[in-house]
Design an enzyme around this catalytic site. Structure first.
Site, PDB file in Angstrom:
ATOM      1  CB  ALA A  21      11.783  38.111  12.630  1.00 16.63           C
ATOM      2  CG  LEU A  22       9.054  31.673  13.955  1.00 19.62           C
ATOM      3  CD1 LEU A  22       7.951  32.420  14.057  1.00 19.62           C
ATOM      4  CD2 LEU A  22       8.816  30.593  12.995  1.00 19.62           C
TER       5      LEU A  22
ATOM      6  CG  ASP B 213      16.803  27.681   4.131  1.00 20.32           C
ATOM      7  OD1 ASP B 213      16.226  27.230   2.947  1.00 20.32           O
ATOM      8  OD2 ASP B 213      15.431  27.093   5.023  1.00 20.32           O
TER       9      ASP B 213
ATOM     10  CB  ALA C 290      14.634  33.318   9.630  1.00 21.68           C
TER      11      ALA C 290
ATOM     12  CG  ASP D  40      20.362  41.316  24.585  1.00 17.38           C
ATOM     13  OD1 ASP D  40      20.925  41.755  25.505  1.00 17.38           O
ATOM     14  OD2 ASP D  40      19.775  40.106  24.885  1.00 17.38           O
TER      15      ASP D  40
ATOM     16  CB  ALA E 169      17.058  40.160  24.989  1.00 19.51           C
TER      17      ALA E 169
END
Length: 300
Positions: free
Chosen positions: A194-195, A76, A192, A180, A215
């Site tokens: 985000a998951l 990817d 990606a 963070d 976080a």
């Protein structure tokens, strides 16, 4: 732009560098395409690390103008790199997986010839994806712009404390967030980073952008999906060693008061899959949704 007869005969090849044993499948692919009557060209970076005699090399811009389709052999990351460069040209991409996951390069290398025969023969499923563009503004002036297939990430540096970000959407104040960092992802990028940060999956046909805090200090600060017609502004309020990342392209040294303005790009990219492909097949295969604990008798 409608394809000309010359464009319909040109297939470009992009190959991930430093891949052990790649020469054999590349030669097989080139031989197949040439015997099928196609003109094969190599992306310039590929030509530098891959010895294939008698094949013309082209820059990404020239590929975009000349190629009917681009075959990407890699993972990817390889697809992300070339997709950003080719986005203005609307040339379709076909992904052969040489990586580990392969959400975008989804055709197994052992099936590349029959899959390509079907796709180039018209038995293809077109899968259009949106991109994001973002610009860093400082004192009202634009100092950097980037394009993202997956996501735009504003984040603290290693060893630095939390950042504070002010987020507005279409000029409407959403929140000040201590965390963070923040991920702003396309539906493609929803599988990606985000998951992994707890964001939802967005089907590629959805016209949305997901904002996922990394976080967050406040546990009530949850991911949110906004329309992809939105203009999202992320302002640096506090923190140090903060950078913004457009997929793999990083702009560092952000300052307090800098604003990152993010919106949907006018460009799209199109993946070509074998006929019968569905997004749900990819999710089951890559995320192992079809696997059950040992001894479970339910159908796999």
């Amino acid at each position: 732009m409608p394809a000309t007869p010359d464009m319909q005969k040109t297939i470009a090849l992009v190959v991930r560098p430093n891949t052990s044993g790649i020469d054999v499948p590349v030669r097989q692919l080139v031989d197949y395409l040439q015997h099928a009557g196609y003109r094969v060209v190599l992306e310039a970076g590929t030509a530098e690390h891959l010895a294939v005699d008698g094949i013309e090399a082209m820059s990404a811009a020239d590929l975009g103008a000349a190629a009917y389709a681009v075959v990407v052999m890699g993972g990817d990351g390889t697809m992300l790199g070339i997709a950003r460069q080719l986005a203005p040209y609307n040339v379709p991409l076909i992904g052969i997986n040489l990586g580990r996951l392969g959400f975008m390069t989804d055709i197994p290398v052992e099936r590349m010839i029959p899959a390509l025969a079907d796709i180039l023969g018209g038995k293809a499923r077109a899968d259009k994806r949106t991109l994001l563009e973002g610009c860093v503004k400082r004192g009202g002036e634009t100092i950097h712009c980037g394009l993202a297939v997956n996501d735009v990430v504003v984040a603290r540096g290693a060893g630095a404390g939390m950042v504070e970000l002010k987020v507005t959407v279409d000029g409407n104040f959403m929140y000040n967030q201590r965390s963070d960092g923040l991920i702003i992802a396309t539906p493609t990028g929803s599988t990606a980073y985000a998951l992994s940060a707890g964001g939802p999956l967005l089907h590629p046909s959805l016209q949305g952008v997901v904002l996922v805090p990394i976080a967050p200090h406040a546990l009530s600060n949850r991911p949110i999906v906004v329309p992809d017609s939105s203009s999202i502004t992320v302002e640096i309020v506090a923190g140090r060693d903060i950078s913004v990342n457009f997929d793999m392209q990083t702009f560092a040294s952000l300052m307090h008061g800098d604003q990152i303005v993010i919106s949907r790009s006018p460009y799209n990219m199109t993946f070509l899959h074998p006929e019968g492909w569905t997004y749900y097949d990819t999710l089951r295969e890559k995320l192992h949704w079809n696997e059950y604990p040992a001894g479970d008798s339910r159908p796999k």
